[in-house]
Design a protein around this motif. Sequence first.
Motif, PDB file in Angstrom:
ATOM      1  N   MET A 183       0.838  -1.199   0.000  1.00 52.40           N
ATOM      2  CA  MET A 183       0.000   0.000   0.000  1.00 52.40           C
ATOM      3  C   MET A 183       0.880   1.259   0.000  1.00 52.40           C
ATOM      4  SD  MET A 183      -3.184  -0.968   0.046  1.00 52.40           S
ATOM      5  CE  MET A 183      -4.200   0.329   0.771  1.00 52.40           C
ATOM      6  N   ILE A 184       0.402   2.269  -0.714  1.00 54.44           N
ATOM      7  CA  ILE A 184       1.086   3.566  -0.736  1.00 54.44           C
ATOM      8  C   ILE A 184       0.298   4.527   0.147  1.00 54.44           C
ATOM      9  CG2 ILE A 184       1.724   5.536  -2.177  1.00 54.44           C
ATOM     10  CD1 ILE A 184       2.050   3.597  -4.512  1.00 54.44           C
ATOM     11  N   SER A 185       0.944   5.033   1.179  1.00 57.80           N
ATOM     12  CA  SER A 185       0.279   5.984   2.070  1.00 57.80           C
ATOM     13  C   SER A 185       0.260   7.358   1.412  1.00 57.80           C
ATOM     14  CB  SER A 185       1.004   6.056   3.412  1.00 57.80           C
ATOM     15  OG  SER A 185       2.346   6.469   3.238  1.00 57.80           O
ATOM     16  N   CYS A 186      -0.872   8.054   1.513  1.00 57.03           N
ATOM     17  CA  CYS A 186      -0.987   9.347   0.855  1.00 57.03           C
ATOM     18  C   CYS A 186      -1.836  10.305   1.687  1.00 57.03           C
ATOM     19  CB  CYS A 186      -1.588   9.201  -0.542  1.00 57.03           C
ATOM     20  SG  CYS A 186      -3.291   8.583  -0.583  1.00 57.03           S
ATOM     21  N   ILE A 187      -1.669  11.594   1.409  1.00 55.81           N
ATOM     22  CA  ILE A 187      -2.513  12.630   1.989  1.00 55.81           C
ATOM     23  C   ILE A 187      -2.867  13.630   0.890  1.00 55.81           C
ATOM     24  CG2 ILE A 187      -1.461  12.416   4.279  1.00 55.81           C
ATOM     25  CD1 ILE A 187      -0.013  15.088   3.730  1.00 55.81           C
ATOM     26  N   ALA A 188      -3.881  14.452   1.147  1.00 54.07           N
ATOM     27  CA  ALA A 188      -4.285  15.494   0.206  1.00 54.07           C
ATOM     28  C   ALA A 188      -4.349  16.826   0.949  1.00 54.07           C
ATOM     29  CB  ALA A 188      -5.639  15.172  -0.413  1.00 54.07           C
ATOM     30  N   ILE A 189      -3.819  17.879   0.309  1.00 51.45           N
ATOM     31  CA  ILE A 189      -3.788  19.211   0.914  1.00 51.45           C
ATOM     32  C   ILE A 189      -4.430  20.190  -0.066  1.00 51.45           C
ATOM     33  CG2 ILE A 189      -2.335  20.982   1.966  1.00 51.45           C
ATOM     34  CD1 ILE A 189      -0.108  18.823   2.133  1.00 51.45           C
ATOM     35  N   LYS A 233     -10.617  12.435  -2.204  1.00 50.16           N
ATOM     36  CA  LYS A 233     -10.903  11.323  -1.289  1.00 50.16           C
ATOM     37  C   LYS A 233     -11.692  10.227  -2.011  1.00 50.16           C
ATOM     38  CE  LYS A 233     -13.045  10.339   3.204  1.00 50.16           C
ATOM     39  NZ  LYS A 233     -13.759  10.945   4.376  1.00 50.16           N
ATOM     40  N   LYS A 234     -12.689  10.617  -2.781  1.00 54.32           N
ATOM     41  CA  LYS A 234     -13.509   9.653  -3.520  1.00 54.32           C
ATOM     42  C   LYS A 234     -12.663   8.892  -4.530  1.00 54.32           C
ATOM     43  CE  LYS A 234     -16.206  11.170  -6.736  1.00 54.32           C
ATOM     44  NZ  LYS A 234     -17.330  11.844  -7.479  1.00 54.32           N
ATOM     45  N   TYR A 235     -11.770   9.590  -5.222  1.00 52.85           N
ATOM     46  CA  TYR A 235     -10.920   8.950  -6.218  1.00 52.85           C
ATOM     47  C   TYR A 235      -9.938   7.970  -5.559  1.00 52.85           C
ATOM     48  CZ  TYR A 235     -12.445  12.227  -9.890  1.00 52.85           C
ATOM     49  OH  TYR A 235     -13.178  12.936 -10.813  1.00 52.85           O
ATOM     50  N   VAL A 236      -9.321   8.406  -4.465  1.00 52.56           N
ATOM     51  CA  VAL A 236      -8.346   7.550  -3.773  1.00 52.56           C
ATOM     52  C   VAL A 236      -8.995   6.245  -3.319  1.00 52.56           C
ATOM     53  CG1 VAL A 236      -6.949   7.330  -1.667  1.00 52.56           C
ATOM     54  CG2 VAL A 236      -6.793   9.407  -3.055  1.00 52.56           C
ATOM     55  N   GLN A 237     -10.207   6.323  -2.840  1.00 50.43           N
ATOM     56  CA  GLN A 237     -10.903   5.139  -2.336  1.00 50.43           C
ATOM     57  C   GLN A 237     -11.159   4.093  -3.418  1.00 50.43           C
ATOM     58  OE1 GLN A 237     -14.327   6.980  -0.503  1.00 50.43           O
ATOM     59  NE2 GLN A 237     -13.318   7.175   1.485  1.00 50.43           N
ATOM     60  N   LYS A 238     -11.084   4.488  -4.679  1.00 47.40           N
ATOM     61  CA  LYS A 238     -11.301   3.548  -5.783  1.00 47.40           C
ATOM     62  C   LYS A 238     -10.035   2.764  -6.140  1.00 47.40           C
ATOM     63  CE  LYS A 238     -14.883   6.234  -8.215  1.00 47.40           C
ATOM     64  NZ  LYS A 238     -15.253   6.834  -9.518  1.00 47.40           N
ATOM     65  N   ILE A 239      -8.892   3.176  -5.623  1.00 49.01           N
ATOM     66  CA  ILE A 239      -7.616   2.592  -6.040  1.00 49.01           C
ATOM     67  C   ILE A 239      -7.069   1.709  -4.918  1.00 49.01           C
ATOM     68  CG2 ILE A 239      -5.273   3.097  -6.827  1.00 49.01           C
ATOM     69  CD1 ILE A 239      -6.375   5.745  -7.926  1.00 49.01           C
ATOM     70  N   TYR A 240      -6.954   0.427  -5.196  1.00 48.90           N
ATOM     71  CA  TYR A 240      -6.690  -0.546  -4.140  1.00 48.90           C
ATOM     72  C   TYR A 240      -5.337  -0.381  -3.464  1.00 48.90           C
ATOM     73  CZ  TYR A 240      -3.552  -3.086  -7.307  1.00 48.90           C
ATOM     74  OH  TYR A 240      -2.516  -3.440  -8.125  1.00 48.90           O
ATOM     75  N   LYS A 259       5.435  10.906   7.529  1.00 44.37           N
ATOM     76  CA  LYS A 259       6.157  10.723   6.267  1.00 44.37           C
ATOM     77  C   LYS A 259       5.353   9.925   5.215  1.00 44.37           C
ATOM     78  CE  LYS A 259      10.587  11.020   8.627  1.00 44.37           C
ATOM     79  NZ  LYS A 259       9.980  11.347   9.910  1.00 44.37           N
ATOM     80  N   PRO A 260       4.208  10.441   4.804  1.00 48.73           N
ATOM     81  CA  PRO A 260       3.440   9.765   3.748  1.00 48.73           C
ATOM     82  C   PRO A 260       4.253   9.704   2.454  1.00 48.73           C
ATOM     83  CG  PRO A 260       2.622  11.985   4.093  1.00 48.73           C
ATOM     84  CD  PRO A 260       3.583  11.718   5.205  1.00 48.73           C
ATOM     85  N   LEU A 263      -3.765   2.475  -2.767  1.00 51.29           N
ATOM     86  CA  LEU A 263      -3.616   3.744  -2.049  1.00 51.29           C
ATOM     87  C   LEU A 263      -4.299   3.675  -0.688  1.00 51.29           C
ATOM     88  CD1 LEU A 263      -4.231   6.545  -4.719  1.00 51.29           C
ATOM     89  CD2 LEU A 263      -2.053   5.583  -3.932  1.00 51.29           C
ATOM     90  N   GLU A 264      -3.656   4.257   0.306  1.00 48.23           N
ATOM     91  CA  GLU A 264      -4.222   4.345   1.651  1.00 48.23           C
ATOM     92  C   GLU A 264      -4.198   5.805   2.088  1.00 48.23           C
ATOM     93  OE1 GLU A 264      -3.671   2.424   6.137  1.00 48.23           O
ATOM     94  OE2 GLU A 264      -2.083   2.183   4.638  1.00 48.23           O
ATOM     95  N   LEU A 265      -5.373   6.418   2.159  1.00 46.87           N
ATOM     96  CA  LEU A 265      -5.472   7.832   2.514  1.00 46.87           C
ATOM     97  C   LEU A 265      -5.298   8.003   4.017  1.00 46.87           C
ATOM     98  CD1 LEU A 265      -6.003  10.670   1.347  1.00 46.87           C
ATOM     99  CD2 LEU A 265      -8.418  10.331   1.883  1.00 46.87           C
ATOM    100  N   LYS A 266      -4.253   8.717   4.404  1.00 49.30           N
ATOM    101  CA  LYS A 266      -3.957   8.916   5.820  1.00 49.30           C
ATOM    102  C   LYS A 266      -4.563  10.195   6.379  1.00 49.30           C
ATOM    103  CE  LYS A 266      -1.277   5.347   6.692  1.00 49.30           C
ATOM    104  NZ  LYS A 266      -1.598   4.367   7.749  1.00 49.30           N
ATOM    105  N   GLY A 267      -4.996  11.101   5.498  1.00 51.64           N
ATOM    106  CA  GLY A 267      -5.600  12.328   5.984  1.00 51.64           C
ATOM    107  C   GLY A 267      -5.802  13.344   4.881  1.00 51.64           C
ATOM    108  N   THR A 268      -6.710  14.293   5.119  1.00 51.78           N
ATOM    109  CA  THR A 268      -6.896  15.429   4.222  1.00 51.78           C
ATOM    110  C   THR A 268      -6.756  16.700   5.054  1.00 51.78           C
ATOM    111  OG1 THR A 268      -9.303  15.409   4.548  1.00 51.78           O
ATOM    112  CG2 THR A 268      -8.432  14.146   2.688  1.00 51.78           C
ATOM    113  N   PHE A 269      -6.197  17.750   4.450  1.00 50.91           N
ATOM    114  CA  PHE A 269      -5.865  18.953   5.215  1.00 50.91           C
ATOM    115  C   PHE A 269      -6.209  20.212   4.418  1.00 50.91           C
ATOM    116  CE2 PHE A 269      -3.035  15.534   6.383  1.00 50.91           C
ATOM    117  CZ  PHE A 269      -3.023  15.566   7.777  1.00 50.91           C
TER     118      PHE A 269
END
Length: 231
Positions: A1-7, A18-25, A47-48, A27-33
């Motif tokens: 899994m690739i850990s990611c965040i969105a700013i 967030k919706k797009y990330v959830q479709k990709i197996y 360190k995402p 990717l692991e969304l760690k947070g949005t800011f």
Amino acid sequence: MISCIAIDDEPLALEVLKKYVQKIYFLELKGTFTDPDEALNFIRQEKPELIFLDIQMPDVSGIQLAGQIQQYNPAVIFTTAYSEYAVDGFNVDAVDYLVKPIEYERFLKAVYKAKEYLEFVQTRDIANASIFVKSDYQQVKVKLSDVLLIEALDDFIKIYLPEKTLITLMTLKAIQAKLPEKEFVRIHRSYIVPLSKLEVVSRAKVKVGDKEVPIGASYSDAFFALLNGKF
């Protein structure tokens, strides 16, 4: 899994990502800011690996923020409503640049570019990395790219290399802590394998070189999840 965040300072833009990330197996969304300072603190601590970063924000630009996090070596995909910022984005080694409104197919293409980049960086790092282990009363340097298999033998472990085998007084748990967790995987209470050296994989065992290694029942789910995420 690739850990990611969105700013992004726009909550609606974050919801789309967030919706797009959830479709990709993989990717692991760690947070949005929406707050760059809060995001920066999170990046320093967690360190995402991948960051979706808006360029135009009120207090600090995405370009400035990208400059502050280069030491952590994340893959950065810029997002913005203004295509004229593309050159600035690539000047700070962004993997890709997405113009809003972002279409899912274009987002997916950018994510796969980031995945390839991160895999390249990891392979390069492993190729140059090494550890020292004690064997025959001396410290021996072991290149991680040479390791074929690690096997537990009571209080000892056996490290299989192309030209020799090292035996050292150490536990699997102790050596696992020294190894890149996305490349060296414990698949059995007695074995750690490097994913890049696997030649054949079935539900019950793997083959590394001329050696077949069983997959323990309690390790199976985590192993296959990581394997599918990497390949």
